[in-house]
Structure formats: structure tokens, C-alpha cells
Design a protein around this motif. Structure first.
Motif, PDB file in Angstrom:
ATOM      1  N   LEU A  13       9.925 -18.578  13.090  1.00  0.00           N
ATOM      2  CA  LEU A  13       9.187 -19.632  13.800  1.00  0.00           C
ATOM      3  C   LEU A  13       9.656 -21.022  13.383  1.00  0.00           C
ATOM      4  O   LEU A  13       9.717 -21.938  14.193  1.00  0.00           O
ATOM      5  CB  LEU A  13       7.685 -19.491  13.525  1.00  0.00           C
ATOM      6  CG  LEU A  13       7.008 -18.287  14.169  1.00  0.00           C
ATOM      7  CD1 LEU A  13       5.551 -18.214  13.736  1.00  0.00           C
ATOM      8  CD2 LEU A  13       7.098 -18.361  15.685  1.00  0.00           C
ATOM      9  N   ILE A  22       7.752 -19.934  22.053  1.00  0.00           N
ATOM     10  CA  ILE A  22       6.530 -19.201  21.725  1.00  0.00           C
ATOM     11  C   ILE A  22       5.455 -19.648  22.709  1.00  0.00           C
ATOM     12  O   ILE A  22       5.258 -20.847  22.910  1.00  0.00           O
ATOM     13  CB  ILE A  22       6.080 -19.504  20.278  1.00  0.00           C
ATOM     14  CG1 ILE A  22       7.181 -19.130  19.276  1.00  0.00           C
ATOM     15  CG2 ILE A  22       4.774 -18.780  19.966  1.00  0.00           C
ATOM     16  CD1 ILE A  22       7.520 -17.654  19.215  1.00  0.00           C
ATOM     17  N   LYS A  24       1.311 -18.993  24.064  1.00  0.00           N
ATOM     18  CA  LYS A  24       0.022 -18.424  23.674  1.00  0.00           C
ATOM     19  C   LYS A  24      -0.629 -17.775  24.870  1.00  0.00           C
ATOM     20  O   LYS A  24      -0.734 -18.368  25.949  1.00  0.00           O
ATOM     21  CB  LYS A  24      -0.878 -19.529  23.129  1.00  0.00           C
ATOM     22  CG  LYS A  24      -0.683 -19.770  21.659  1.00  0.00           C
ATOM     23  CD  LYS A  24      -1.925 -20.428  21.045  1.00  0.00           C
ATOM     24  CE  LYS A  24      -1.805 -20.372  19.528  1.00  0.00           C
ATOM     25  NZ  LYS A  24      -2.760 -21.234  18.860  1.00  0.00           N
ATOM     26  N   LYS A  28      -3.143 -15.500  21.285  1.00  0.00           N
ATOM     27  CA  LYS A  28      -2.104 -14.979  20.403  1.00  0.00           C
ATOM     28  C   LYS A  28      -0.746 -15.534  20.825  1.00  0.00           C
ATOM     29  O   LYS A  28      -0.552 -15.922  21.974  1.00  0.00           O
ATOM     30  CB  LYS A  28      -2.074 -13.449  20.484  1.00  0.00           C
ATOM     31  CG  LYS A  28      -3.439 -12.854  20.232  1.00  0.00           C
ATOM     32  CD  LYS A  28      -3.352 -11.695  19.303  1.00  0.00           C
ATOM     33  CE  LYS A  28      -4.740 -11.310  18.843  1.00  0.00           C
ATOM     34  NZ  LYS A  28      -4.784 -10.092  18.090  1.00  0.00           N
ATOM     35  N   GLU A  29       0.153 -15.532  19.848  1.00  0.00           N
ATOM     36  CA  GLU A  29       1.479 -16.076  20.118  1.00  0.00           C
ATOM     37  C   GLU A  29       2.453 -14.967  20.470  1.00  0.00           C
ATOM     38  O   GLU A  29       2.512 -13.928  19.816  1.00  0.00           O
ATOM     39  CB  GLU A  29       1.977 -16.833  18.888  1.00  0.00           C
ATOM     40  CG  GLU A  29       1.204 -18.117  18.654  1.00  0.00           C
ATOM     41  CD  GLU A  29       1.695 -18.871  17.436  1.00  0.00           C
ATOM     42  OE1 GLU A  29       2.142 -18.205  16.475  1.00  0.00           O
ATOM     43  OE2 GLU A  29       1.614 -20.107  17.440  1.00  0.00           O
TER      44      GLU A  29
END
Ligand SMILES: [Zn+2]
Length: 180
Positions: A13, A22, A24, A28-29
Motif C-alpha cells: 500500500l 485501492i 473502498k 473495505k479496501e
């Protein structure tokens, strides 16, 4: 089956390569392929066809002598694919030959699949914008095998990323689709 969210390594990351983002969803990612290129720098993303709300990866393919386009889910570990034709899958172990739709440049390389029980030795290679990092997708039709090799990151991190599979063993992409 529930959507299986897997933790993305912090080391990755912090040094996210260009072409991977990334997003969401449901708090959640998830990792999403944002930009991949062909061998000559050709753009392979389709803004016209979205899967799970994101642009898909557009490839020319041949399967058992048929030819058409496929649109591949850009979510890492997502296996959804849309076909511009109905593939004849008479051969149980059909393999695809992928190419850049406009130039017909081949996207195939010799790389053995990492999935247990899959003996396919060819992969589709997609190049990230840095020109050095690559995403590999198993050429065997229906195989979930995929891997990433990120330049300048330890191989262990790439391996961890490669093993992320949001469906888990036995998961169904239809179940997953229902979540969106
Ligand atoms: Zn495979």
C-alpha cells in the motif's frame, strides 16, 4: 458465499505501483487494476464496459478457433469476464490466445500457472505503466490463476498480492456480483 476480503500488505500500500489503485466498497479496501498496457504501450482499459463499477480490461482472444473480445474484471481476484461472442468450449481444457485488439500484438508468454492442479504453461501478460511490473493471467479458460510481479518490491510482497483471491476456494463470482 460471502465476499472474502483479504488484507493487502502495508508494504504494498505504501508503494502502490502506477496502474493499481485501492477502492473502498462496503467499508473495505480492494485492489483494482486502473491501467495496463500491451507490449507496445497500447491502452487495454475499456471505459465503455464497466464491471463492478470500474473500467474493464479489454482483450482480443482466440479460443478453439473462434475470435472475439473479452472484458475482464479489473478487481484483483475478480474472475468476471464478459464475452463479445459465445465461446465453444468443447475442449475441457481450452486455452485462450490473447492479443491487443487494435494491433493484434500477442499478449502471450510462457509462464506456468501457480494454481494447484492447473498444468497450463502459458499466461496472458499485462504491463503496468512503469513498463517493468507485470500482471499474469492463466491462459486456461476458467482457471482463476493470476499473479503480479512488481518491480522494486521484494518477491515475497508480490507473492502475497498474487495469492489474494476474493472468492476463496469454491467461491462463485455470481455470489460476489450480488454484493454490488
Ligand atoms: Zn491456471
Amino acid at each position: 458465499m460471502e465476499l472474502q476480503h483479504r488484507e493487502i500488505p502495508v508494504e504494498f500500500l505504501q508503494r502502490l505501483p502506477d496502474g493499481i489503485k485501492i477502492v473502498k466498497r462496503h467499508g473495505k479496501e480492494f485492489m483494482v487494476v486502473e491501467q495496463v498496457l500491451g507490449p507496445g504501450g497500447e491502452n487495454l482499459m475499456s471505459d465503455a464496459v464497466h464491471i463492478h463499477g470500474e473500467p474493464s480490461i479489454r482483450l482480443g482472444v482466440r479460443i478453439n478457433g473462434q475470435e472475439g473480445l473479452i472484458f475482464v474484471d479489473a478487481f484483483w481476484g475478480g474472475h468476471a469476464k464478459l464475452y463479445s461472442f459465445v465461446p465453444d468450449l468443447a475442449g475441457a481444457a481450452a486455452e485462450v490466445d490473447a492479443f491487443v485488439p487494435e494491433t493484434r500484438a500477442s499478449l502471450m508468454v510462457n509462464r506456468a500457472c501457480d494454481v494447484d492442479g492447473c498444468d497450463c504453461t502459458r499466461s496472458i501478460v499485462l504491463t503496468l505503466p512503469d513498463g517493468k511490473s507485470r500482471v499474469y493471467v492463466c491462459a486456461r479458460f476458467g482457471c482463476p490463476g493470476h499473479a503480479i510481479e512488481i518491480a522494486d518490491l521484494p518477491p515475497t510482497v508480490s507473492q502475497t498480492i498474487s495469492s489474494i483471491n476474493f472468492f476463496g476456494v469454491g467461491g462463485s463470482e455470481d455470489d460476489w456480483l450480488d454484493q454490488f
